[in-house]
Design an enzyme around this catalytic site. Structure first.
Site, short mmCIF file in Angstrom:
data_model
loop_
_atom_site.label_atom_id
_atom_site.label_comp_id
_atom_site.label_asym_id
_atom_site.label_seq_id
_atom_site.Cartn_x
_atom_site.Cartn_y
_atom_site.Cartn_z
N GLU A 247 0.80 -1.26 -0.29
CA GLU A 247 0.18 0.09 0.04
C GLU A 247 0.98 1.06 -0.13
O GLU A 247 1.90 1.00 0.38
CB GLU A 247 -0.89 0.08 1.40
CG GLU A 247 -2.01 -0.94 1.42
CD GLU A 247 -2.50 -1.13 2.81
OE1 GLU A 247 -3.18 -1.87 3.11
OE2 GLU A 247 -1.95 -0.35 3.59
N LYS A 249 2.25 4.69 1.55
CA LYS A 249 2.58 5.36 2.71
C LYS A 249 2.09 6.74 2.62
O LYS A 249 2.99 7.57 1.99
CB LYS A 249 3.86 5.04 3.24
CG LYS A 249 4.06 5.38 4.60
CD LYS A 249 5.35 5.11 5.23
CE LYS A 249 4.99 5.14 7.00
NZ LYS A 249 4.65 6.68 7.31
N ARG A 254 -2.71 9.85 10.78
CA ARG A 254 -3.49 8.32 10.95
C ARG A 254 -4.72 8.61 11.84
O ARG A 254 -4.23 9.04 13.21
CB ARG A 254 -2.48 7.30 11.72
CG ARG A 254 -2.58 6.11 11.63
CD ARG A 254 -1.60 5.20 12.19
NE ARG A 254 -2.22 3.65 12.26
CZ ARG A 254 -1.26 2.70 12.58
NH1 ARG A 254 -0.12 2.81 12.90
NH2 ARG A 254 -1.81 1.53 12.81
N ARG A 269 -3.37 8.78 16.88
CA ARG A 269 -2.28 7.82 17.24
C ARG A 269 -2.00 7.97 18.65
O ARG A 269 -1.82 6.79 19.53
CB ARG A 269 -1.15 7.70 16.45
CG ARG A 269 -0.04 6.61 16.69
CD ARG A 269 0.86 6.45 15.86
NE ARG A 269 1.25 7.72 14.72
CZ ARG A 269 1.73 7.89 13.75
NH1 ARG A 269 2.29 6.90 13.17
NH2 ARG A 269 2.14 9.06 13.37
#
Length: 595
Positions: A247, A249, A254, A269
């Site tokens: 995938e 990055k 996130r 996160r």
């Protein structure tokens, strides 16, 4: 348990320098507490009235607490302020004053009663709320014994700071139940799925050790996010995990997304609730994710409406704000690329293999959509078995302005909080010397001289986390490369985390001591020319007993950074998400292999 008995345990913990002794004291305390007292006690030991992922702000500064102290003892506010400026310890000052006013009747308040009052204090809002907060704290001060007042005034201003980590509490749970640390791995696994130590303690007391194996994802309770290992070539990746799913990055935020009906919460996160910051993501999830109950993970990245291109992190990060949110959302809309599902319509997906988790995502999110018209997308993925193809995909990602790629093991499970070989990140910077940045934790700072005397800070110490030893080890002391605004920002952040003594989690050399130590909360991104060796830094340092047998001396020097400078603050990361010692060693080896 009465709060004054609880305070005696806090005092003993405060005085201990051994983590093992603190662990055993906590275990002894947990054994004595009733099940209904465990969560309040643990939250208060952490200086809170709620779990860390759902913090309730007390909304009290030191001045307001001093006002409560002055009111409690009917002393002039200026006199109290002068005493505080001399003593420098809010808790010690209050304890001494309370000892002078022994004519006040003490009430045998329980842990639960004090906790309820602190909750009431924290939840007070609106007109008259400041007076209400002062009144509640004043009442507690006048009812509690001197030692208890020492700690009760520290909690609202975040100054309790007993110096132990969540891991120490997990070890204490193990000692409480098994009289040793043998339960730590199982407890950690449960904690990473449900990171609420107060709830865990209650469940352990009520249901016993069997509770640990039954912990599952719960909507609106964030799961500690999985982390990736790192490698520097397609050949290494294929050799390590074989055919894999690759995938892109993304260089964004996130996020973990929790959806129940039309209610949505977003967590960073660092387990921060970011729901209000990103209303466009919330609307997109409600309208574009076909699931009633789901926990997803993805990366939110800024989108340039004019060019149709993604924005670099420096621009995406401007979306992280508390004011003018909708205006900024129109200026820089976010696109969410989903790459994980952890819970779906009542089913725990964590233990499902990657290929099954991917199928589930594709069933609830439309795959092919126009970027301009939608918000939620599936991260593009491709199964690759050839190392050269991995390199080609990597190069393509870089040319599109992305950080690199993530390679995932096809039959890998999601490992909350863990850093494992089920995920491998391959970034452009891993393929050359030390172009990569290092995420470090600020451990303390030195006072400034000359121009920086006005900032109150002139250099700061950073370290990395040793997961095996559960400690932070030093890597560099940085005194250059910051703008005036960055020095001011660091001082403001640090001042809120100031502690009276070096935390137990810090492994430092006496030659590298700081003027001021702070709690390990601030994560900074650091750039350096090279990773070197230094006997005065403790990251990876190995000690041996001297020939005389009277002292420890350096056997293998620690790692250090040559010409370190600040790139930026990483408020989206927890301290344990910073670069680990193990990662640093790998970077050092890669750097030397390229010479």
């Amino acid at each position: 348990m009465l709060f004054k008995e609880f305070s005696k345990y806090i005092k003993q913990i405060e005085e201990r320098s051994s983590r093992l002794e603190i662990t055993r004291l906590l275990a002894e305390l947990f054994e004595l507490l009733e099940s209904s007292e465990l969560a309040p006690a643990i939250y208060m030991l952490q200086g809170q009235v709620s779990p860390k992922y759902a913090p309730i702000n007390f909304g009290m500064a030191e001045k307001m607490v001093l006002k409560a102290v002055a009111t409690a003892f009917q002393i002039d506010s200026k006199s109290v302020l002068n005493k505080y400026q001399i003593q420098g310890d809010l808790g010690g000052l209050t304890q001494n004053l309370r000892a002078e006013f022994l004519s006040f009747d003490e009430n045998d308040l329980t842990i639960r009663e004090v906790f309820d009052q602190l909750c009431k204090l924290a939840s007070a809002s609106g007109d008259g709320s400041q007076e209400e907060k002062v009144s509640i704290l004043r009442s507690l001060i006048t009812q509690l014994d001197p030692l208890s007042t020492r700690f009760i005034v520290r909690i609202p201003v975040g100054a309790l700071r007993l110096g132990f980590s969540d891991m120490t509490i997990l070890d204490a749970f193990s000692y409480w139940i098994k009289k040793d640390k043998s339960l730590r791995p199982q407890l950690l696994k449960a904690y990473q799925v449900f990171p609420d130590l107060g709830h865990m303690a209650f469940m352990l007391k009520s249901n016993g050790v069997e509770y640990i194996s039954k912990v599952e994802p719960t909507i609106f309770t964030p799961i500690i996010m999985m982390r990736a290992e790192r490698l520097s070539s397609g050949a290494e990746i294929i050799e390590k995990i074989g055919p894999c799913l690759v995938e892109p990055k993304f260089d964004g935020f996130r996020l973990q997304i929790h959806k129940k009906g039309k209610d949505v919460k977003l967590f960073t996160r660092g387990l921060e609730d970011a729901t209000n910051m990103y209303p466009d993501i919330v609307r997109g999830v409600i309208n574009e994710v076909a699931a009633d109950n789901v926990i997803l993970e993805g990366e939110a990245i800024g989108f340039d409406i004019q060019t149709g291109n993604f924005l670099p992190f420096q621009e995406t990060v401007t979306r992280k704000r508390k004011y003018d949110i909708e205006d900024k959302a129109r200026e820089i809309p976010l696109k969410l690329f989903v790459f994980e599902v952890l819970f779906l319509n009542g089913k725990n997906m964590i233990d499902e293999v990657l290929t099954e988790r991917k199928k589930a995502i594709k069933n609830i999110i439309k795959r092919d959509k126009n970027l301009s018209d939608y918000t939620v997308f599936i991260a593009h993925d491709e199964v690759i078995s050839d190392a050269k193809k991995v390199e080609i995909v990597f190069d393509d990602a870089v040319t599109r302005g992305l950080e690199g790629i993530i390679a995932k093991k096809l039959d890998g499970r999601y490992q909350p909080g863990a850093r494992g070989w089920n995920w491998i990140k391959f970034k452009r910077s891993y393929s050359s010397k030390i172009d990569d940045t290092i995420d470090c934790v600020v451990l303390g700072y030195d006072f400034g001289k000359g121009k920086r005397s006005g900032f109150g800070i002139g250099a700061f110490m950073v370290g990395v986390y040793d997961e095996k030893k559960d400690e932070f080890q030093t890597l560099a002391k940085i005194g250059t490369g910051l703008t005036d605004d960055e020095w001011r920002e660091l001082k403001i952040k640090s001042e809120k985390l100031r502690v009276d003594k070096k935390p137990l989690l810090y492994n430092t050399d006496t030659l590298m001591n700081c003027d001021v130590w702070i709690s390990p909360k601030i994560v900074v991104e650091i750039k350096a020319d090279e990773i070197t060796r230094s006997p005065v830094h403790t990251a990876g340092r190995i000690m041996k007993t001297s020939k005389s047998g009277n002292a420890q001396e350096v056997d293998v020097p620690g790692y250090a950074l040559r010409f370190p400078r600040l790139v930026g603050f990483r408020d989206d990361k927890l301290p344990v998400d910073a670069t680990t010692l193990e990662e640093l060693i790998k970077m050092f080896m890669l750097q030397n292999a390229s010479k």
